[in-house]
Design a protein around this motif. Structure first.
Motif, PDB file in Angstrom:
ATOM      1  N   ARG A 104       0.834  -1.207   0.000  1.00 27.98           N
ATOM      2  CA  ARG A 104       0.000   0.000   0.000  1.00 27.98           C
ATOM      3  C   ARG A 104       0.865   1.252   0.000  1.00 27.98           C
ATOM      4  N   LYS A 105       1.896   1.239   0.866  1.00 31.67           N
ATOM      5  CA  LYS A 105       2.773   2.414   0.955  1.00 31.67           C
ATOM      6  C   LYS A 105       3.451   2.670  -0.388  1.00 31.67           C
ATOM      7  N   ALA A 106       3.873   1.585  -1.029  1.00 33.93           N
ATOM      8  CA  ALA A 106       4.542   1.729  -2.323  1.00 33.93           C
ATOM      9  C   ALA A 106       3.579   2.308  -3.359  1.00 33.93           C
ATOM     10  N   ARG A 107       2.351   1.799  -3.347  1.00 32.97           N
ATOM     11  CA  ARG A 107       1.342   2.260  -4.301  1.00 32.97           C
ATOM     12  C   ARG A 107       1.026   3.742  -4.066  1.00 32.97           C
ATOM     13  N   ILE A 108       0.957   4.135  -2.803  1.00 30.79           N
ATOM     14  CA  ILE A 108       0.657   5.536  -2.491  1.00 30.79           C
ATOM     15  C   ILE A 108       1.761   6.443  -3.038  1.00 30.79           C
ATOM     16  N   LEU A 109       3.003   6.037  -2.793  1.00 34.01           N
ATOM     17  CA  LEU A 109       4.135   6.835  -3.286  1.00 34.01           C
ATOM     18  C   LEU A 109       4.063   6.984  -4.801  1.00 34.01           C
ATOM     19  N   GLU A 110       3.757   5.871  -5.457  1.00 34.19           N
ATOM     20  CA  GLU A 110       3.691   5.860  -6.910  1.00 34.19           C
ATOM     21  C   GLU A 110       2.613   6.835  -7.412  1.00 34.19           C
ATOM     22  N   ILE A 111       1.438   6.742  -6.820  1.00 36.64           N
ATOM     23  CA  ILE A 111       0.324   7.545  -7.332  1.00 36.64           C
ATOM     24  C   ILE A 111       0.511   9.016  -6.987  1.00 36.64           C
ATOM     25  N   ILE A 112       1.113   9.281  -5.837  1.00 35.36           N
ATOM     26  CA  ILE A 112       1.346  10.661  -5.418  1.00 35.36           C
ATOM     27  C   ILE A 112       2.249  11.368  -6.423  1.00 35.36           C
TER      28      ILE A 112
ATOM     29  N   LYS B  56       2.564  10.446  -9.546  1.00 30.14           N
ATOM     30  CA  LYS B  56       1.846  10.516 -10.828  1.00 30.14           C
ATOM     31  C   LYS B  56       0.933  11.737 -10.909  1.00 30.14           C
ATOM     32  N   VAL B  57       0.312  12.086  -9.800  1.00 26.35           N
ATOM     33  CA  VAL B  57      -0.621  13.216  -9.851  1.00 26.35           C
ATOM     34  C   VAL B  57       0.081  14.543  -9.569  1.00 26.35           C
ATOM     35  N   GLY B  58       1.393  14.497  -9.399  1.00 26.21           N
ATOM     36  CA  GLY B  58       2.131  15.747  -9.275  1.00 26.21           C
ATOM     37  C   GLY B  58       2.186  16.320  -7.868  1.00 26.21           C
ATOM     38  N   LEU B  59       2.066  15.430  -6.869  1.00 29.28           N
ATOM     39  CA  LEU B  59       2.273  15.885  -5.493  1.00 29.28           C
ATOM     40  C   LEU B  59       3.652  15.394  -5.058  1.00 29.28           C
ATOM     41  N   ARG B  60       4.138  15.977  -3.963  1.00 28.34           N
ATOM     42  CA  ARG B  60       5.447  15.552  -3.483  1.00 28.34           C
ATOM     43  C   ARG B  60       5.291  14.485  -2.408  1.00 28.34           C
ATOM     44  N   PRO B  61       6.250  13.561  -2.319  1.00 25.09           N
ATOM     45  CA  PRO B  61       6.163  12.525  -1.284  1.00 25.09           C
ATOM     46  C   PRO B  61       6.026  13.118   0.115  1.00 25.09           C
ATOM     47  N   SER B  62       6.610  14.309   0.315  1.00 25.85           N
ATOM     48  CA  SER B  62       6.536  14.917   1.656  1.00 25.85           C
ATOM     49  C   SER B  62       5.126  15.426   1.970  1.00 25.85           C
ATOM     50  N   ASP B  63       4.278  15.488   0.946  1.00 30.65           N
ATOM     51  CA  ASP B  63       2.907  15.953   1.178  1.00 30.65           C
ATOM     52  C   ASP B  63       2.068  14.919   1.911  1.00 30.65           C
ATOM     53  N   ARG B  64       2.582  13.710   2.005  1.00 34.42           N
ATOM     54  CA  ARG B  64       1.751  12.630   2.546  1.00 34.42           C
ATOM     55  C   ARG B  64       1.270  12.901   3.965  1.00 34.42           C
ATOM     56  N   GLN B  65       2.119  13.555   4.740  1.00 39.10           N
ATOM     57  CA  GLN B  65       1.764  13.766   6.143  1.00 39.10           C
ATOM     58  C   GLN B  65       0.898  15.009   6.350  1.00 39.10           C
ATOM     59  N   LYS B  66       0.661  15.731   5.267  1.00 40.61           N
ATOM     60  CA  LYS B  66      -0.109  16.965   5.414  1.00 40.61           C
ATOM     61  C   LYS B  66      -1.611  16.676   5.441  1.00 40.61           C
ATOM     62  N   TYR B  67      -2.346  17.714   5.795  1.00 36.22           N
ATOM     63  CA  TYR B  67      -3.804  17.601   5.857  1.00 36.22           C
ATOM     64  C   TYR B  67      -4.422  18.493   4.782  1.00 36.22           C
ATOM     65  N   PRO B  68      -5.638  18.172   4.359  1.00 38.36           N
ATOM     66  CA  PRO B  68      -6.237  18.910   3.234  1.00 38.36           C
ATOM     67  C   PRO B  68      -6.233  20.429   3.412  1.00 38.36           C
ATOM     68  N   HIS B  69      -6.359  20.895   4.665  1.00 38.71           N
ATOM     69  CA  HIS B  69      -6.458  22.346   4.832  1.00 38.71           C
ATOM     70  C   HIS B  69      -5.167  23.065   4.464  1.00 38.71           C
ATOM     71  N   GLU B  70      -4.096  22.292   4.262  1.00 35.18           N
ATOM     72  CA  GLU B  70      -2.826  22.923   3.910  1.00 35.18           C
ATOM     73  C   GLU B  70      -2.640  23.051   2.395  1.00 35.18           C
ATOM     74  N   PHE B  71      -3.664  22.668   1.630  1.00 37.50           N
ATOM     75  CA  PHE B  71      -3.531  22.693   0.183  1.00 37.50           C
ATOM     76  C   PHE B  71      -4.507  23.676  -0.472  1.00 37.50           C
ATOM     77  N   SER B  72      -4.150  24.081  -1.683  1.00 40.82           N
ATOM     78  CA  SER B  72      -5.055  24.911  -2.487  1.00 40.82           C
ATOM     79  C   SER B  72      -6.065  24.004  -3.194  1.00 40.82           C
ATOM     80  N   GLY B  73      -7.048  24.625  -3.822  1.00 43.27           N
ATOM     81  CA  GLY B  73      -8.092  23.858  -4.504  1.00 43.27           C
ATOM     82  C   GLY B  73      -7.536  22.902  -5.550  1.00 43.27           C
ATOM     83  N   GLY B  74      -6.612  23.390  -6.357  1.00 42.27           N
ATOM     84  CA  GLY B  74      -6.039  22.556  -7.416  1.00 42.27           C
ATOM     85  C   GLY B  74      -5.296  21.364  -6.837  1.00 42.27           C
ATOM     86  N   GLN B  75      -4.526  21.633  -5.770  1.00 43.89           N
ATOM     87  CA  GLN B  75      -3.773  20.563  -5.125  1.00 43.89           C
ATOM     88  C   GLN B  75      -4.715  19.530  -4.518  1.00 43.89           C
ATOM     89  N   ARG B  76      -5.792  20.052  -3.908  1.00 38.56           N
ATOM     90  CA  ARG B  76      -6.763  19.143  -3.313  1.00 38.56           C
ATOM     91  C   ARG B  76      -7.382  18.249  -4.371  1.00 38.56           C
TER      92      ARG B  76
END
Lengths: 305, 346
Positions: free
Chosen positions: B148-156, B158-178
């Motif tokens: 699962r962790k590997a798949r998450i890293l892969e998809i993150i 692919k959609v143009g997010l950074r691996p370090s974003d994983r620990q963040k919460y939605p309120h820390e992102f803009s609409g496009g990022q969300r």
């Protein structure tokens, strides 16, 4: 000066930024709570009271239930800091041990009420339909009866009111208001897109309730539970005061004050009833400050940073 | 011009070869009961989706366009069984999923996902990005923790997010990022079919193109089939191969994109097309081609739709027959379906 402050500002912002990362909304709420001075003061006071009740045996040598008819209604002395009551029991020991009863009842009754209210409200708000209708009509009926009179009636019918029974009676009569709050929150959550999103990935009802609904409803639940605890301590004291609560010789703040029903005690022994009265006041006030602090902390609009 | 025809014919030729039906929708209806009175009895029906049939081919993007209230979102939710159809049949890879219980649909959810419109409401704000993206994998339960962790890293990635974003919460992102998080959440199961329910209409125009391009890239990479719901034709034009126009719970027209944009048949489609604002440098040509068609009035209530053709109350070309007969969706040219009495003789 200007340049210094200019240099400092971004540095501070950056640390703030690093600091803020990875904080869940719940953690952010807790941070807001920690910045509320009144609430922290309440928390400190409450902690002190809890400590006093836990370490009561270390603070006094007297048994709060041991009557000594040779030492009735003594004035404060080095032996008895707050004197003795009409049965010769040490008032200070009763005050300390009494806090155990008051806090236990306040806390357990709150916990039990929240448990029933949460389950009823969750089922009602999540499933809706006939179940919702039945539960809501039951709450209507219980809410239509005056809470105090209802609880008193049940207690009057029982032969001996134990602490456990007392807690159950309070919970059974007090859950409807919390169930309504939970139901209302659940109803509004049910229409949110993220719940539909959880359905779309195939999440089961239990997962949706525990992972999506409850974390989003936890704010109002905690706030109301805290404020409820204060009112339950008051309720126990009130009932004990009029002799309908926990019977003697078990010490509670309420039945300590009931000593003051005797005009002599009221007039000549203020040390017997003022301390428990103040204890109730301070405890309830502290809990209410905490409750208010939590309310502000969980309300995102109160975040004035 | 010649270039264009060869291009489109080539396109059609390739499509001919691999025209594999992924989803077949047959006469699907969704009526919401309207309750009233003291006893909460059903006093009427809101016909959100009324007798809609179409197919979605594997690997294509079918755009669905309509005003708000036309039933397009309801249709999308019916297809992945977030709602139960009142009538009709939905076939997913030839399997009838119309009457499956939620428990029975669960395995199919692996193959069909949805991206919602509002990136602020569609993510649980109490969950971190990692939890959000992991949830579908946990629910479907096909992978262990490390996978699962590997798949998450892969998809993150692919959609143009950074691996370090994983620990963040939605309120820390803009609409496009969300919205990228939403897309990651939908695609982490490697579905075959994704419903995009106005995924960009809540975003800034500058972000819209980014997200649309991302979705296109992901489609190519994962071989996805999209049902792309939008309320205006310009967004749909960017991403779809075929476009369907919906009006008051019914399909008005469905055709390959170029055909629809160059030669719209239904008066409603014509009106929609003429309402797209364009900066046309060749002014003379545009004046000839684009006459502005203004629709008068509002969308009628789907609880009480007009008799016959539902569009007749606003149609500039309505005649007597439109009030009596309901026009059926008919194939006028190859792959070009329209529901309008103007083409009865063809």
């Amino acid at each position: 000066m200007q340049s210094i402050s200019n240099n400092e500002q971004p540095a501070e912002d950056m640390t703030m930024d690093v600091d803020r990362k990875h904080r869940s909304p719940f953690q952010l709420s807790m941070r807001r709570f920690m910045r509320n001075k009144l609430a922290i003061a309440g928390l400190v006071v409450l902690t002190l009271i809890v400590c006093a009740s836990i370490f009561a045996p270390l603070l006094t040598d007297y048994d709060p239930e041991e009557a000594n008819l040779l030492m009735v209604e003594q004035k404060p002395s080095s032996d008895h800091i707050l004197g003795t009551d009409s049965s010769g029991r040490d008032n200070f020991a009763r005050l300390l041990y009494g806090s155990r009863i008051s806090l236990t009842i306040g806390f357990s009754a709150m916990l039990f009420t929240v448990l029933i209210g949460l389950i009823m409200g969750a089922v009602s708000g999540y499933y809706g339909g006939i179940i919702d209708n039945i539960i809501m009509r039951v709450t209507d009926i219980i809410l239509a009866l005056p809470f105090i009179v209802l609880a008193m009636t049940i207690m009057a019918l029982l032969e001996k009111v134990t602490i456990g029974l007392f807690i159950v009676i309070i919970a059974v009569t007090a859950w409807p208001s919390l169930a309504r709050i939970v139901r209302g929150t659940f109803l509004s959550l049910r229409e949110q897109e993220f719940v539909l999103g959880a359905r779309a990935i195939g999440a089961r009802d239990s997962r949706i309730i525990f992972r999506h609904f409850i974390p989003n409803a936890i704010g109002p639940i905690i706030v109301n539970a805290t404020l409820m605890m204060a009112s339950m301590i008051l309720f126990e004291s009130g009932l004990s005061f009029i002799g309908m609560g926990i019977p003697q010789p078990t010490p509670t703040w309420g039945n300590m004050i009931s000593e003051a029903q005797n005009i002599r005690v009221l007039r000549y022994h203020p040390e017997a009833w003022i301390p428990p009265g103040l204890s109730i006041l301070i405890t309830v006030l502290a809990i209410n400050f905490i409750g208010d602090g939590l309310r502000d902390a969980f309300d995102p609009k109160s975040d004035r940073r | 011009m010649t270039l264009k025809t060869t291009e489109s014919s080539q396109f059609e030729a390739t499509k001919e070869v691999e025209k594999e039906i992924l989803i077949d929708v047959q006469n699907v209806k969704k009526y919401f009961p309207i309750k009233g009175g003291v006893l909460k009895r059903t006093i009427g029906h809101l016909k959100a989706v009324d007798d809609v049939s179409f197919t979605i081919y594997k690997g294509e993007t079918l755009g669905i366009v309509g005003e708000s209230g036309s039933g397009k979102s309801t249709l999308g939710r019916l297809l992945i069984r977030l709602l139960d159809p009142t009538e009709g049949k939905i076939l997913f890879q030839e399997a009838d999923i119309t009457h499956l219980t939620q428990r029975q649909v669960r395995p199919y959810r692996q193959d069909m996902q949805i991206v919602f419109q509002d990136p602020f409401a569609s993510l649980n704000s109490k969950m971190s990005v990692e939890q959000l993206i992991e949830e579908p994998l946990i629910v479907q339960g096909r992978l262990d923790r490390n996978q699962r962790k590997a798949r998450i890293l892969e998809i993150i990635e692919k959609v143009g997010l950074r691996p370090s974003d994983r620990q963040k919460y939605p309120h820390e992102f803009s609409g496009g990022q969300r919205q990228r998080i939403s897309i990651a959440r939908a695609l982490v199961l490697k579905p075959k079919f994704v419903i995009c329910d106005e995924p960009v209409s809540a975003l800034d125009v500058s972000i819209q193109a980014q997200v649309l391009n991302l979705m296109k890239d992901l489609q190519d990479e994962f071989g996805l089939t999209y049902l792309f719901i939008a309320h205006d034709l310009s967004v749909v034009k960017h991403i779809s191969e075929r476009v369907a126009v919906m009006y008051l719970g019914r399909l008005a027209e469905i055709a390959p994109k170029n055909r629809l944009y160059e030669n719209p048949l239904h008066p409603y489609t014509k009106a929609l097309l003429s309402s797209i604002p364009v900066i046309d440098l060749d002014e003379d040509a545009s004046k000839v081609k684009r006459e502005k068609i203004k629709l008068s009035g509002d969308l009628p209530s789907p609880a009480n739709p007009p008799s016959g053709c539902t569009f007749r109350t606003r149609c500039p070309q309505a005649h007597e027959r439109c009030a009596i007969d309901r026009p059926e969706l008919r194939e006028i040219e190859e792959d070009h379906f329209v529901a309008c009495h103007l083409y009865d003789n063809k």
